[in-house]
Design an enzyme around this catalytic site. Structure first.
Site, PDB file in Angstrom:
ATOM      1  N   ASN A   7       0.854  -1.191   0.000  1.00 56.46           N
ATOM      2  CA  ASN A   7       0.000   0.000   0.000  1.00 56.46           C
ATOM      3  C   ASN A   7       0.889   1.239   0.000  1.00 56.46           C
ATOM      4  O   ASN A   7       1.506   1.560   1.010  1.00 56.46           O
ATOM      5  CB  ASN A   7      -0.888  -0.038   1.258  1.00 56.46           C
ATOM      6  CG  ASN A   7      -1.729   1.204   1.425  1.00 56.46           C
ATOM      7  OD1 ASN A   7      -1.892   1.997   0.496  1.00 56.46           O
ATOM      8  ND2 ASN A   7      -2.279   1.387   2.625  1.00 56.46           N
ATOM      9  N   GLY A 155       2.588   1.906  10.678  1.00 56.44           N
ATOM     10  CA  GLY A 155       3.592   2.954  10.495  1.00 56.44           C
ATOM     11  C   GLY A 155       4.396   3.285  11.737  1.00 56.44           C
ATOM     12  O   GLY A 155       5.049   4.326  11.790  1.00 56.44           O
ATOM     13  N   SER A 186       3.483  -2.575  10.149  1.00 57.83           N
ATOM     14  CA  SER A 186       4.949  -2.578  10.231  1.00 57.83           C
ATOM     15  C   SER A 186       5.587  -3.894   9.772  1.00 57.83           C
ATOM     16  O   SER A 186       6.573  -4.348  10.347  1.00 57.83           O
ATOM     17  CB  SER A 186       5.387  -2.210  11.651  1.00 57.83           C
ATOM     18  OG  SER A 186       4.921  -0.910  11.989  1.00 57.83           O
TER      19      SER A 186
HETATM   20  C1  PEP Z   1      -0.675  -0.140   5.942  1.00 53.02           C
HETATM   21  O1  PEP Z   1      -0.418   0.565   4.980  1.00 53.02           O
HETATM   22  O2  PEP Z   1      -1.797  -0.628   6.076  1.00 53.02           O
HETATM   23  C2  PEP Z   1       0.368  -0.418   6.930  1.00 53.02           C
HETATM   24  C3  PEP Z   1       0.174  -1.409   7.750  1.00 53.02           C
HETATM   25  O3  PEP Z   1       1.475   0.391   6.922  1.00 53.02           O
HETATM   26  P1  PEP Z   1       2.921   0.049   7.580  1.00 53.02           P
HETATM   27  O4  PEP Z   1       3.370  -1.254   6.966  1.00 53.02           O
HETATM   28  O5  PEP Z   1       3.781   1.188   7.175  1.00 53.02           O
HETATM   29  O6  PEP Z   1       2.741  -0.085   9.050  1.00 53.02           O
END
Ligand code: PEP
Length: 226
Positions: A7, A155, A186
């Site tokens: 994403n 994040g 993450s």
């Molecule tokens: C996400 O985009 O749903 C997500 C979990 O982001 P990250 O991997 O940066 O935590």
């Protein structure tokens, strides 16, 4: 089959998208004889405006990537200024992320709105990746894949423990029979297999780690060794 669904959120412009695909192709082509993506479904979800370019580059480089949108209109078509409908998205994408916690929190998307979005995605034959922040969040019957994403793990560099994520995934599957369940929060190359090695977890949804082609490739590489 395990899903790896990147994403990009609201990141990258045309130059940066070209750069990502060129670098990913370079990295992938050097190792494609030694890794097998046969058991993986790889998806990249760029911003709407970059989808045509992403499709063009994916096809040009012959990459084993599907494309997805990060959001979809709850309406079919018509006077809904600023909305991108499922019928528009399906010309470029096969997947639709719906109900990401950023949409729920920052754009006020309710369970009712999200249920409408899932209906629109389904009727356009998009595979719905329906995000839920917790196991009790309602999942529309139209959703195909449920992404369990604890808000505190998005994040932040902190992940849910694989054991807990696996238990929650099992619970979600019992409540929503027939749906795949993936984990997000993450995820990176170093921890991806601790989630994917659990039978109850059908994939991952990395955000930050999908932005860099090497980091995304490393996730794929590790996952391919399972
Ligand atoms: C996400 O985009 O749903 C997500 C979990 O982001 P990250 O991997 O940066 O935590």
């Amino acid at each position: 089959m395990k899903y790896i669904i990147g994403n990009w959120k609201s990141n990258k412009n045309i130059v940066e998208t070209r750069d990502w695909f060129a670098k990913f192709t370079n990295i992938y082509s050097k190792q494609k004889e030694t890794i097998s993506t046969a058991n993986l479904t790889l998806v990249i979800c760029p911003p709407f405006i970059l989808l045509p370019l992403a499709k063009e580059l994916r096809d040009k480089y012959g990459l084993p990537l599907s494309l997805g949108v990060q959001n979809i209109s709850p309406f079919v078509e018509g006077a809904f200024t600023g909305e991108v409908t499922a019928n528009m998205a399906k010309e470029f994408a096969q997947y639709a992320i719906i109900g990401h916690s950023e949409r729920r929190e920052k754009f006020g998307e309710t369970d009712n709105i999200l249920s409408e979005k899932a209906k629109r995605a389904k009727s356009a034959s998009l595979t719905t990746v329906f995000c839920i922040p917790g196991p009790e969040t309602p999942v529309p019957v139209e959703a195909d894949i449920v992404a369990y994403e604890p808000v505190w793990a998005i994040g932040t560099g902190k992940t849910e423990s694989p054991q807990k994520a696996g238990e929650v995934a099992e619970y979600i599957k019992k409540k929503n029979p027939g749906k795949s369940v993936i984990y997000g929060g993450s995820v990176k190359a170093e921890n991806v297999n601790s989630f994917l090695s659990l039978g109850s977890i059908d994939g991952v949804l990395p955000g930050g780690s999908s932005l860099d082609p090497q980091s995304f490739f490393d996730i794929v590489l590790n996952a391919s060794s399972l």
